[in-house]
Design a protein around this motif. Structure first.
Motif, PDB file in Angstrom:
ATOM      1  N   ILE A 117       0.829  -1.214   0.000  1.00 22.43           N
ATOM      2  CA  ILE A 117       0.000   0.000   0.000  1.00 22.43           C
ATOM      3  C   ILE A 117       0.856   1.254   0.000  1.00 22.43           C
ATOM      4  O   ILE A 117       0.437   2.314  -0.485  1.00 22.43           O
ATOM      5  N   LYS A 118       2.081   1.167   0.516  1.00 28.14           N
ATOM      6  CA  LYS A 118       2.968   2.335   0.557  1.00 28.14           C
ATOM      7  C   LYS A 118       3.422   2.768  -0.826  1.00 28.14           C
ATOM      8  O   LYS A 118       3.850   3.906  -1.023  1.00 28.14           O
ATOM      9  N   LEU A 119       3.365   1.847  -1.787  1.00 31.21           N
ATOM     10  CA  LEU A 119       3.864   2.141  -3.125  1.00 31.21           C
ATOM     11  C   LEU A 119       2.851   2.877  -3.984  1.00 31.21           C
ATOM     12  O   LEU A 119       3.144   3.251  -5.115  1.00 31.21           O
ATOM     13  N   LEU A 120       1.640   3.066  -3.481  1.00 32.54           N
ATOM     14  CA  LEU A 120       0.549   3.558  -4.308  1.00 32.54           C
ATOM     15  C   LEU A 120       0.208   5.019  -4.087  1.00 32.54           C
ATOM     16  O   LEU A 120      -0.506   5.611  -4.886  1.00 32.54           O
ATOM     17  N   SER A 369      12.379  16.988  -1.710  1.00 32.31           N
ATOM     18  CA  SER A 369      11.920  15.609  -1.692  1.00 32.31           C
ATOM     19  C   SER A 369      11.651  15.128  -3.112  1.00 32.31           C
ATOM     20  O   SER A 369      11.673  15.911  -4.069  1.00 32.31           O
ATOM     21  N   ASN A 370      11.373  13.836  -3.238  1.00 31.56           N
ATOM     22  CA  ASN A 370      11.041  13.288  -4.543  1.00 31.56           C
ATOM     23  C   ASN A 370       9.816  13.962  -5.146  1.00 31.56           C
ATOM     24  O   ASN A 370       9.723  14.121  -6.362  1.00 31.56           O
ATOM     25  N   SER A 418      15.029   4.565  -5.397  1.00 33.48           N
ATOM     26  CA  SER A 418      14.772   3.447  -4.490  1.00 33.48           C
ATOM     27  C   SER A 418      13.645   3.736  -3.507  1.00 33.48           C
ATOM     28  O   SER A 418      13.240   2.856  -2.754  1.00 33.48           O
ATOM     29  N   ALA A 419      13.136   4.967  -3.500  1.00 34.59           N
ATOM     30  CA  ALA A 419      12.052   5.339  -2.582  1.00 34.59           C
ATOM     31  C   ALA A 419      10.714   4.845  -3.121  1.00 34.59           C
ATOM     32  O   ALA A 419      10.575   4.604  -4.323  1.00 34.59           O
ATOM     33  N   PRO A 420       9.712   4.698  -2.266  1.00 37.17           N
ATOM     34  CA  PRO A 420       8.387   4.287  -2.742  1.00 37.17           C
ATOM     35  C   PRO A 420       7.813   5.274  -3.748  1.00 37.17           C
ATOM     36  O   PRO A 420       8.160   6.451  -3.743  1.00 37.17           O
ATOM     37  N   CYS A 421       6.930   4.771  -4.603  1.00 44.09           N
ATOM     38  CA  CYS A 421       6.209   5.576  -5.599  1.00 44.09           C
ATOM     39  C   CYS A 421       7.104   6.106  -6.710  1.00 44.09           C
ATOM     40  O   CYS A 421       6.714   7.030  -7.430  1.00 44.09           O
ATOM     41  N   GLY A 422       8.300   5.558  -6.868  1.00 42.72           N
ATOM     42  CA  GLY A 422       9.190   6.010  -7.935  1.00 42.72           C
ATOM     43  C   GLY A 422       8.612   5.799  -9.322  1.00 42.72           C
ATOM     44  O   GLY A 422       8.948   6.520 -10.264  1.00 42.72           O
ATOM     45  N   GLN A 465      18.586   4.645 -17.581  1.00 39.94           N
ATOM     46  CA  GLN A 465      18.644   3.193 -17.389  1.00 39.94           C
ATOM     47  C   GLN A 465      18.883   2.845 -15.922  1.00 39.94           C
ATOM     48  O   GLN A 465      18.227   1.952 -15.370  1.00 39.94           O
ATOM     49  N   ARG A 466      19.780   3.564 -15.278  1.00 41.90           N
ATOM     50  CA  ARG A 466      20.065   3.283 -13.867  1.00 41.90           C
ATOM     51  C   ARG A 466      18.856   3.597 -12.981  1.00 41.90           C
ATOM     52  O   ARG A 466      18.532   2.832 -12.059  1.00 41.90           O
ATOM     53  N   GLN A 467      18.187   4.704 -13.260  1.00 41.70           N
ATOM     54  CA  GLN A 467      17.034   5.079 -12.442  1.00 41.70           C
ATOM     55  C   GLN A 467      15.876   4.092 -12.633  1.00 41.70           C
ATOM     56  O   GLN A 467      15.207   3.714 -11.665  1.00 41.70           O
ATOM     57  N   LEU A 468      15.623   3.687 -13.865  1.00 42.90           N
ATOM     58  CA  LEU A 468      14.545   2.724 -14.099  1.00 42.90           C
ATOM     59  C   LEU A 468      14.831   1.409 -13.380  1.00 42.90           C
ATOM     60  O   LEU A 468      13.914   0.764 -12.851  1.00 42.90           O
ATOM     61  N   LEU A 469      16.089   1.011 -13.345  1.00 41.64           N
ATOM     62  CA  LEU A 469      16.452  -0.214 -12.648  1.00 41.64           C
ATOM     63  C   LEU A 469      16.200  -0.074 -11.151  1.00 41.64           C
ATOM     64  O   LEU A 469      15.656  -0.990 -10.510  1.00 41.64           O
ATOM     65  N   GLU A 470      16.559   1.076 -10.566  1.00 37.93           N
ATOM     66  CA  GLU A 470      16.313   1.307  -9.141  1.00 37.93           C
ATOM     67  C   GLU A 470      14.816   1.333  -8.838  1.00 37.93           C
ATOM     68  O   GLU A 470      14.359   0.764  -7.846  1.00 37.93           O
ATOM     69  N   ILE A 471      14.066   2.007  -9.690  1.00 35.88           N
ATOM     70  CA  ILE A 471      12.615   2.088  -9.486  1.00 35.88           C
ATOM     71  C   ILE A 471      11.983   0.707  -9.590  1.00 35.88           C
ATOM     72  O   ILE A 471      11.085   0.349  -8.823  1.00 35.88           O
ATOM     73  N   TRP A 472      12.449  -0.094 -10.541  1.00 35.61           N
ATOM     74  CA  TRP A 472      11.904  -1.436 -10.727  1.00 35.61           C
ATOM     75  C   TRP A 472      12.138  -2.304  -9.497  1.00 35.61           C
ATOM     76  O   TRP A 472      11.263  -3.064  -9.084  1.00 35.61           O
ATOM     77  N   LYS A 473      13.305  -2.192  -8.885  1.00 34.00           N
ATOM     78  CA  LYS A 473      13.627  -3.013  -7.724  1.00 34.00           C
ATOM     79  C   LYS A 473      12.680  -2.768  -6.562  1.00 34.00           C
ATOM     80  O   LYS A 473      12.493  -3.642  -5.709  1.00 34.00           O
TER      81      LYS A 473
END
Length: 535
Positions: A117-120, A369-370, A418-422, A465-473
């Protein structure tokens, strides 16, 4: 001779906080005030309240589906968090909701309520927007609604190798069957309870589509259905009052606006989607937010999904995406609409400091913040998109585009993937990726991992590419994979882009490809993604 390991004794049932509370509080492992006939917790959550005749009574345990021990451990080790509804570690409790029959059901439920739920919702929004108690309360009464809520959480857990993906699909199928049966057996959604049931299930089914790794041409189906219900409700309300709108209603409006605007670029056929856009609801929502901001001491409201990004930007994104698919009009009407969009973005930059690009943001600036960075990224990407629509001769090497790309690089570098909701910045990443597309054959064959320090476009491709990989994780969102797949297609096979001739540019300009042309491709970037998947 085969060694036989002794079986470990079964884990004893957990100690509950109360032995004489109602069945609901016992199952939730919460303290019960034991009021009769309905305790305070059940009264607050609108749940059916009942008490056991004997505290020693217990039901026979049911057979458990095989569940990854990692998920059981994952569900149990969440530290320092308030559990909205506890997950029992044993099925021997006498009270069992029909939507949560097995140990895995309970584990996924706990995973959904504490992790997924934190990711939404925006991490900077108030905690009330992350409280799904109302939705889960509906799920306790309607099992298929509970399965709709569990489906995207189970899919997220499966991407982390905690449970099989097939289990997530089973939850989704169960929810879809229940939703269809419910709609067939009722004439309308006039009652608030039926409407809430439909909306609660539809939003999670829409999230399942959003998080499912494979692209789908029907990815906005459930949001279109939600939009229809919202429009029916808005027709009976002369205006919206933010202070009187429920948290659930505001989150729905935010979510629908976000998905319609940002996902339109991936859809190949947009006429039906645009026809279902809840324009009446969104107009009243934005108007209510403006009234609330003028009368509030804190005008910079953090919205549940959109964060600090002004809703008007998402309305512009929707309009710009629609304009990008339209053939040139003989009277210049579409061009005038695009110029109007650009003017509205200019006015917004003057009125809203959060999107002002003149304030630099560095990676070490802890005050940003993000959500602050995302607002600027959305504004910047919207400007790039509309500039291309206004002047299709503008290209990735044009000075205005390069200047915005440089600012976008600094913003994206400061963003914490790497933070939620990326996953909510996939749309501006997509636009920046088009602006950073290789422009010449030499640029195309160059590996952006080994890019020269001064090559902005190559550096941007590596950063994306690096950011998408972090967000995906963190998110495991299908939107991340669709964005990455489309950009990979554009970067690796630029011949797919609309061709350009040297005559369109200055003689000294060495242009073979222009990634911004992908933004005005008649079938949208969905076709690019499809080509990437089958290629």
């Amino acid at each position: 001779m085969m060694d036989v390991k002794p079986k470990r004794p079964p884990r004893p049932p957990p100690r509950l906080r109360t032995k004489t509370g109602c069945k609901v509080c016992l199952s939730r492992r919460k303290k019960c005030d034991e009021r009769r006939p309905r305790c305070g917790a059940c009264e607050r959550l609108h749940l059916e309240c009942s008490y056991r005749a004997s505290t020693s009574a217990s039901a026979s345990p049911e057979p458990l589906r095989k569940v990854s021990p990692v998920l059981q451990e994952e569900a149990a080790v969440v530290q320092g968090e308030q559990r909205p509804i506890g997950s029992p570690q044993s099925t021997s409790l006498s009270f069992r909701h029909s939507g949560l029959l097995t140990q895995q059901d309970w584990n996924v439920f706990h995973y959904a309520s504490t992790r997924f739920i934190k990711l939404l919702t925006s991490p900077d929004a108030t905690s009330e927007f992350r409280d799904a108690t109302l939705v889960f309360a509906v799920g306790f009464d309607v099992p298929w609604v509970m399965h709709a809520a569990l489906a995207p959480a189970a899919l997220h857990a499966s991407c982390a190798d905690l449970i099989p993906k097939e289990d997530a699909i089973l939850y989704s199928q169960s929810a879809l069957q229940g939703l269809r049966h419910s709609l067939e057996s009722r004439e309308d959604l006039s009652s608030s309870k039926e409407s809430m049931t439909f909306l609660a299930a539809s939003i999670f089914l829409g999230l399942f589509e959003d998080f499912y790794p494979s692209a789908s041409s029907h990815s906005l189906t459930h949001y279109q259905a939600i939009a229809s219900v919202l429009e029916d409700q808005a027709a009976h309300m002369p205006r919206f009052d933010i202070d009187k709108l429920s948290v659930f209603h505001r989150t729905l409006l935010d979510s629908v606006l976000y998905h319609f605007s940002t996902r339109l670029i991936f859809e190949q056929e947009i006429d039906a989607i645009c026809a279902s856009f809840p324009s009446q609801s969104i107009a009243k929502y934005i108007s209510a937010l403006e009234v609330h901001a003028h009368g509030s001491r804190n005008p910079h409201t953090i919205l549940p999904v959109l964060g600090r990004t002004p809703p008007l930007i998402f309305l512009q994104i929707y309009q710009i995406s629609w304009l990008s698919r339209q053939p040139p009009s003989g009277d210049g009407h579409h061009h005038a609409l695009a110029v109007q969009c650009l003017n509205e973005l200019d006015n917004l930059e003057k009125e809203s400091p959060v999107v002002n690009l003149g304030v630099p943001i560095t990676k070490d600036a802890a005050t940003h913040s993000n959500t602050d960075i995302a607002a600027k990224l959305y504004f910047l990407a919207s400007r790039i998109f509309v500039m291309k629509i206004i002047n299709q001769n503008i290209c990735t090497t044009s000075p205005p585009i390069r200047a915005l790309l440089a600012k976008g690089f600094d913003l994206l570098q400061a963003y914490d993937g790497s933070a939620p909701c990326g996953q909510y910045i996939c749309w501006p990443i997509l636009i920046l990726g088009c602006a950073a597309c290789p422009t010449s054959r030499s640029d195309f064959v160059q590996d952006f991992h080994d890019a020269e320090e001064g090559h902005l476009a190559s550096k941007m491709r590596g950063l994306i590419q690096r950011q998408l990989l972090e967000i995906w994780k963190t998110s495991y969102s299908g939107y991340v994979r669709r964005t990455g797949g489309a950009l990979e297609r554009l970067w690796r096979l630029p011949s797919f882009l609309v061709g350009t001739t040297q005559a369109q540019y200055a003689p000294d300009t060495d242009i073979e490809y222009d990634g911004l042309n992908a933004l005005i491709f008649k079938k949208g970037l969905g076709q690019v993604q499809l080509s990437a998947e089958v290629g």
